[in-house]
Design a protein around this motif. Sequence first.
Motif, PDB file in Angstrom:
ATOM      1  N   HIS A  26       0.814  -1.216   0.000  1.00  0.00           N
ATOM      2  CA  HIS A  26       0.000   0.000   0.000  1.00  0.00           C
ATOM      3  C   HIS A  26       0.848   1.266   0.000  1.00  0.00           C
ATOM      4  N   ALA A  27       2.102   1.149  -0.383  1.00  0.00           N
ATOM      5  CA  ALA A  27       2.995   2.310  -0.404  1.00  0.00           C
ATOM      6  C   ALA A  27       2.481   3.356  -1.385  1.00  0.00           C
ATOM      7  N   GLU A  28       2.717   4.594  -1.010  1.00  0.00           N
ATOM      8  CA  GLU A  28       2.319   5.706  -1.863  1.00  0.00           C
ATOM      9  C   GLU A  28       3.530   6.559  -2.182  1.00  0.00           C
ATOM     10  N   VAL A  29       3.489   7.200  -3.319  1.00  0.00           N
ATOM     11  CA  VAL A  29       4.555   8.119  -3.698  1.00  0.00           C
ATOM     12  C   VAL A  29       4.365   9.396  -2.897  1.00  0.00           C
ATOM     13  N   LEU A  32       7.653  13.017  -6.114  1.00  0.00           N
ATOM     14  CA  LEU A  32       8.172  12.642  -7.420  1.00  0.00           C
ATOM     15  C   LEU A  32       8.477  13.933  -8.166  1.00  0.00           C
ATOM     16  N   LYS A  33       9.743  14.178  -8.399  1.00  0.00           N
ATOM     17  CA  LYS A  33      10.169  15.357  -9.138  1.00  0.00           C
ATOM     18  C   LYS A  33      10.937  14.880 -10.352  1.00  0.00           C
ATOM     19  N   SER A  34      10.604  15.434 -11.485  1.00  0.00           N
ATOM     20  CA  SER A  34      11.269  15.050 -12.713  1.00  0.00           C
ATOM     21  C   SER A  34      11.490  16.294 -13.561  1.00  0.00           C
ATOM     22  N   ASP A  35      12.738  16.545 -13.892  1.00  0.00           N
ATOM     23  CA  ASP A  35      13.088  17.688 -14.722  1.00  0.00           C
ATOM     24  C   ASP A  35      13.966  17.165 -15.859  1.00  0.00           C
ATOM     25  N   VAL A  36      13.360  16.968 -17.027  1.00  0.00           N
ATOM     26  CA  VAL A  36      14.088  16.475 -18.190  1.00  0.00           C
ATOM     27  C   VAL A  36      14.314  17.661 -19.121  1.00  0.00           C
ATOM     28  N   ARG A  37      15.600  17.899 -19.428  1.00  0.00           N
ATOM     29  CA  ARG A  37      15.994  19.035 -20.256  1.00  0.00           C
ATOM     30  C   ARG A  37      16.811  18.543 -21.446  1.00  0.00           C
ATOM     31  N   HIS A  38      17.117  19.440 -22.364  1.00  0.00           N
ATOM     32  CA  HIS A  38      17.959  19.070 -23.511  1.00  0.00           C
ATOM     33  C   HIS A  38      19.376  18.724 -23.081  1.00  0.00           C
ATOM     34  N   ASP A  39      19.825  19.255 -21.957  1.00  0.00           N
ATOM     35  CA  ASP A  39      21.195  18.999 -21.507  1.00  0.00           C
ATOM     36  C   ASP A  39      21.273  17.993 -20.362  1.00  0.00           C
ATOM     37  N   GLY A  40      20.171  17.297 -20.044  1.00  0.00           N
ATOM     38  CA  GLY A  40      20.211  16.292 -18.987  1.00  0.00           C
ATOM     39  C   GLY A  40      18.902  16.177 -18.238  1.00  0.00           C
ATOM     40  N   PHE A  41      18.986  15.637 -17.030  1.00  0.00           N
ATOM     41  CA  PHE A  41      17.783  15.458 -16.227  1.00  0.00           C
ATOM     42  C   PHE A  41      18.138  15.408 -14.747  1.00  0.00           C
ATOM     43  N   ASP A  42      17.134  15.659 -13.927  1.00  0.00           N
ATOM     44  CA  ASP A  42      17.188  15.457 -12.479  1.00  0.00           C
ATOM     45  C   ASP A  42      15.879  14.782 -12.094  1.00  0.00           C
ATOM     46  N   ILE A  43      15.970  13.762 -11.260  1.00  0.00           N
ATOM     47  CA  ILE A  43      14.757  13.077 -10.816  1.00  0.00           C
ATOM     48  C   ILE A  43      14.901  12.707  -9.354  1.00  0.00           C
ATOM     49  N   ALA A  44      13.795  12.768  -8.642  1.00  0.00           N
ATOM     50  CA  ALA A  44      13.767  12.356  -7.236  1.00  0.00           C
ATOM     51  C   ALA A  44      12.455  11.626  -6.984  1.00  0.00           C
ATOM     52  N   LEU A  45      12.535  10.526  -6.256  1.00  0.00           N
ATOM     53  CA  LEU A  45      11.362   9.730  -5.908  1.00  0.00           C
ATOM     54  C   LEU A  45      11.474   9.326  -4.454  1.00  0.00           C
ATOM     55  N   GLU A  46      10.410   9.526  -3.700  1.00  0.00           N
ATOM     56  CA  GLU A  46      10.350   9.041  -2.324  1.00  0.00           C
ATOM     57  C   GLU A  46       8.974   8.431  -2.097  1.00  0.00           C
ATOM     58  N   THR A  47       8.959   7.274  -1.426  1.00  0.00           N
ATOM     59  CA  THR A  47       7.691   6.597  -1.158  1.00  0.00           C
ATOM     60  C   THR A  47       7.439   6.524   0.338  1.00  0.00           C
ATOM     61  N   SER A  48       6.222   6.192   0.688  1.00  0.00           N
ATOM     62  CA  SER A  48       5.831   6.116   2.103  1.00  0.00           C
ATOM     63  C   SER A  48       6.454   4.919   2.821  1.00  0.00           C
TER      64      SER A  48
END
Length: 125
Positions: A26-29, A32-48
Amino acid sequence: MFKFFLFGTLVAFVAAAGHGSDDDVHAEVKQLKSDVRHDGFDIALETSNHISQHSSGDEHGNIHGSYEYLTPEGEHIKVDYVADENGYHPESAVLPTPPPVPAHILKAIEYIRAHPPKEEKGSHH
């Protein structure tokens, strides 16, 4: 390429969550952050259920990041990694490490460095 990596990472975390307690089912997000650009990306995910993943990548395909989770026994696991043209390089206290090089081997290597072999006459290396 980035989308496949991100999707694969999320699938791995969902699969890991399926092997734990009822809380995992029953975990929930939480984030969730996602930043996809032409020069790369940054992503973060955390769950309960204490799973998190953070990564950044550049336009050359180099990625660095980390992921963390709790084992069913309650042990905190964290893995930092770099993925680049030289492969995938994880670092963690829980990963096995090679045994130390024996002293006699280190001594032999040092001797070879101090006394490099001489080329024979007529050798064309």
